[in-house]
Design a protein around this motif. Structure first.
Motif, PDB file in Angstrom:
ATOM      1  N   ALA A  84       0.813  -1.212   0.000  1.00  0.00           N
ATOM      2  CA  ALA A  84       0.000   0.000   0.000  1.00  0.00           C
ATOM      3  C   ALA A  84       0.851   1.270   0.000  1.00  0.00           C
ATOM      4  N   PHE A  85       1.971   1.261   0.739  1.00  0.00           N
ATOM      5  CA  PHE A  85       2.740   2.474   0.936  1.00  0.00           C
ATOM      6  C   PHE A  85       3.892   2.666  -0.046  1.00  0.00           C
ATOM      7  N   GLU A  86       4.693   1.624  -0.246  1.00  0.00           N
ATOM      8  CA  GLU A  86       5.938   1.828  -0.991  1.00  0.00           C
ATOM      9  C   GLU A  86       5.735   2.237  -2.452  1.00  0.00           C
ATOM     10  N   PRO A  87       4.732   1.717  -3.168  1.00  0.00           N
ATOM     11  CA  PRO A  87       4.535   2.206  -4.536  1.00  0.00           C
ATOM     12  C   PRO A  87       4.241   3.705  -4.598  1.00  0.00           C
ATOM     13  N   GLU A  88       3.454   4.216  -3.651  1.00  0.00           N
ATOM     14  CA  GLU A  88       3.153   5.646  -3.652  1.00  0.00           C
ATOM     15  C   GLU A  88       4.383   6.460  -3.284  1.00  0.00           C
ATOM     16  N   ILE A  89       5.185   5.941  -2.380  1.00  0.00           N
ATOM     17  CA  ILE A  89       6.439   6.621  -2.039  1.00  0.00           C
ATOM     18  C   ILE A  89       7.348   6.683  -3.263  1.00  0.00           C
ATOM     19  N   ALA A  90       7.416   5.590  -4.023  1.00  0.00           N
ATOM     20  CA  ALA A  90       8.245   5.571  -5.236  1.00  0.00           C
ATOM     21  C   ALA A  90       7.733   6.582  -6.255  1.00  0.00           C
ATOM     22  N   ALA A  91       6.416   6.697  -6.372  1.00  0.00           N
ATOM     23  CA  ALA A  91       5.842   7.653  -7.332  1.00  0.00           C
ATOM     24  C   ALA A  91       6.253   9.077  -6.974  1.00  0.00           C
ATOM     25  N   ILE A  92       6.256   9.400  -5.683  1.00  0.00           N
ATOM     26  CA  ILE A  92       6.662  10.736  -5.253  1.00  0.00           C
ATOM     27  C   ILE A  92       8.161  10.943  -5.482  1.00  0.00           C
TER      28      ILE A  92
END
Length: 257
Positions: free
Chosen positions: A104-112
């Protein structure tokens, strides 16, 4: 005037931990003798009236306690020699909880991070990949490079909370000795796919500033990181294919969408 009596707070424990503690007590009491086979998942589900996912989480916790060992194609067995005292798992999340949280978290962190990656961070990520793929490195060294890669991505966002969250993921992961052993990717083909190909895809997307590609690459990587143990527990089932766990189902559905 007499005040109201003070009440002790209620300890809110996850169900899998309650199941693990109950089974641990039965093992130590000799109800399940050392070296004998544990009841099948389906039997524990029926007897305890909990989900199959809860039972699997509990069995993983029992492995961490050193009370249970699993054998491919045979199932779970009580350890031949029980440890004198089980470790405190009160602060440990469930394995499936950790897999789902990372997804849930790491893909969004990578996008940022795709919009904030610096040349220094790019070089650090490349070095981490090479460290993971070094055939002379120990498993601990490979794990350290893997951790540095994911922390670097989080730190590249410039958001200290993101870096703290990813750091907590790795702290929790290190409490699962089975994670590294059961996800053992020491074969050249596996190292090339998981350590180099998947991490390189993340780095390429980050370096290109492509947020969507970075998110997708990290989603694939996080799914593959947790999937081997999920599949392992399915293979241990004695009655054919087991229903997919809720966490695994949500991971796979989101990846396919």
């Amino acid at each position: 005037m007499t005040g109201s009596p003070r009440l002790d707070p209620i300890d809110q424990k996850p169900r899998y931990r309650l199941v693990a503690e109950s089974l641990a007590a039965r093992i130590r009491a000799g109800d399940y003798p050392a070296g004998t086979k544990m009841p099948a998942d389906k039997d524990l589900v029926d007897q305890l009236r909990v989900s199959r996912t809860t039972v699997r989480e509990a069995m993983i916790a029992l492995e961490l306690m050193g009370l249970v060992v699993t054998r491919y194609g045979a199932g779970a067995f009580v350890a031949a020699v029980l440890p004198p005292e089980a470790p405190d798992l009160s602060g440990l999340p469930g394995y499936f909880e950790l897999v789902e949280a990372r997804f849930a978290f790491e893909p969004e962190i990578a996008a940022i991070a795709a919009g904030t990656l610096t040349p220094a961070a790019t070089a650090r990520l490349r070095a981490a990949i090479e460290g993971m793929c070094d055939e002379t490195a120990t498993l601990a060294e490979v794990e350290a490079c893997d951790r540095d890669f994911h922390l670097c991505v989080a730190q590249a966002t410039g958001n200290a909370v993101f870096a703290q969250v990813v750091g907590e993921f790795w702290h929790a992961r290190q409490q699962f000795p089975e994670w590294t052993r059961l996800n053992n990717r020491q074969g050249p083909a596996d190292i090339a796919r998981f350590s180099r190909a998947e991490h390189q895809a993340i780095l390429d997307a980050l370096a290109a500033g492509d947020a969507a590609a970075a998110r997708a690459a990290m989603q694939l990587h996080c799914r593959n990181s947790g999937q081997p143990l999920l599949e392992r527990w399915r293979r241990l089932e004695e009655e054919g294919a087991a229903p997919q766990s809720p966490a695994a189902g949500r991971v796979l559905r989101r990846t396919a969408s």
